[in-house]
Scaffold this motif. Sequence first.
Motif, PDB file in Angstrom:
ATOM      1  N   SER A  73       0.845  -1.190   0.000  1.00 47.55           N
ATOM      2  CA  SER A  73       0.000   0.000   0.000  1.00 47.55           C
ATOM      3  C   SER A  73       0.881   1.240   0.000  1.00 47.55           C
ATOM      4  O   SER A  73       2.019   1.219   0.462  1.00 47.55           O
ATOM      5  CB  SER A  73      -0.927  -0.003   1.221  1.00 47.55           C
ATOM      6  OG  SER A  73      -0.170   0.026   2.409  1.00 47.55           O
ATOM      7  N   GLY A  74       0.332   2.307  -0.527  1.00 50.36           N
ATOM      8  CA  GLY A  74       1.092   3.554  -0.630  1.00 50.36           C
ATOM      9  C   GLY A  74       2.226   3.430  -1.630  1.00 50.36           C
ATOM     10  O   GLY A  74       2.395   2.402  -2.287  1.00 50.36           O
ATOM     11  N   ASP A  75       2.980   4.502  -1.764  1.00 52.74           N
ATOM     12  CA  ASP A  75       4.123   4.477  -2.674  1.00 52.74           C
ATOM     13  C   ASP A  75       5.211   3.568  -2.107  1.00 52.74           C
ATOM     14  O   ASP A  75       5.464   3.576  -0.900  1.00 52.74           O
ATOM     15  CB  ASP A  75       4.691   5.884  -2.859  1.00 52.74           C
ATOM     16  CG  ASP A  75       3.765   6.794  -3.645  1.00 52.74           C
ATOM     17  OD1 ASP A  75       2.852   6.279  -4.333  1.00 52.74           O
ATOM     18  OD2 ASP A  75       3.952   8.023  -3.567  1.00 52.74           O
ATOM     19  N   GLN A 123       3.840   4.166 -12.285  1.00 58.72           N
ATOM     20  CA  GLN A 123       2.536   4.427 -11.691  1.00 58.72           C
ATOM     21  C   GLN A 123       1.645   3.192 -11.899  1.00 58.72           C
ATOM     22  O   GLN A 123       1.407   2.769 -13.022  1.00 58.72           O
ATOM     23  CB  GLN A 123       1.900   5.652 -12.357  1.00 58.72           C
ATOM     24  CG  GLN A 123       0.650   6.148 -11.712  1.00 58.72           C
ATOM     25  CD  GLN A 123       0.910   6.870 -10.396  1.00 58.72           C
ATOM     26  OE1 GLN A 123       2.013   7.315 -10.120  1.00 58.72           O
ATOM     27  NE2 GLN A 123      -0.114   6.991  -9.594  1.00 58.72           N
ATOM     28  N   ARG A 127      -0.446   4.582  -7.341  1.00 58.24           N
ATOM     29  CA  ARG A 127       0.726   4.716  -6.465  1.00 58.24           C
ATOM     30  C   ARG A 127       1.998   4.430  -7.238  1.00 58.24           C
ATOM     31  O   ARG A 127       1.970   3.878  -8.328  1.00 58.24           O
ATOM     32  CB  ARG A 127       0.616   3.786  -5.255  1.00 58.24           C
ATOM     33  CG  ARG A 127       0.606   2.324  -5.625  1.00 58.24           C
ATOM     34  CD  ARG A 127       0.173   1.462  -4.442  1.00 58.24           C
ATOM     35  NE  ARG A 127       0.485   0.063  -4.683  1.00 58.24           N
ATOM     36  CZ  ARG A 127       1.442  -0.624  -4.075  1.00 58.24           C
ATOM     37  NH1 ARG A 127       2.191  -0.058  -3.161  1.00 58.24           N
ATOM     38  NH2 ARG A 127       1.651  -1.874  -4.357  1.00 58.24           N
TER      39      ARG A 127
END
Length: 140
Positions: A73-75, A123, A127
């Motif tokens: 999750s997230g970058d 991308q 993310r």
Amino acid sequence: MRSPPPGINIGERYTQDDIEEAFDTGFGYQISGINPRRDSQDRRYVLLFANEDGPYDDSVTRGRFEYDGEGLSGDQSESSPGNSVLIDAISAGTPVHFFYQDSGDGEWEYQGLVDVLGYRFEQKGGRQVLVFEMEHQGTG
């Protein structure tokens, strides 16, 4: 660990227990994708796993392939333990032992050593994901 331990051969399939015993390591309940390890002489190596049913869209074929970095999750970050060891492997030549699991199969196929050729951010799903370019040794 520049070569697999005795009893681990390219193209053969192994259970998690087999891999833990051969590499003298423990994964706990479940194997994660990128596993930095050290051998008995304190030399770094990596056990790398891809699963056809896994959470990442790894495109694994003989020869060159892409492998998504760690972080669900997230970058994703270049400094996370797994991602940083793969980045370091580009210049340090850290041995990376690669295993692949087909859909619905409880065993892992050992595909041998792979080289990390490079990486980029891409991308995916809103993310930033690290995508590593890899190549099975002896196919380039």
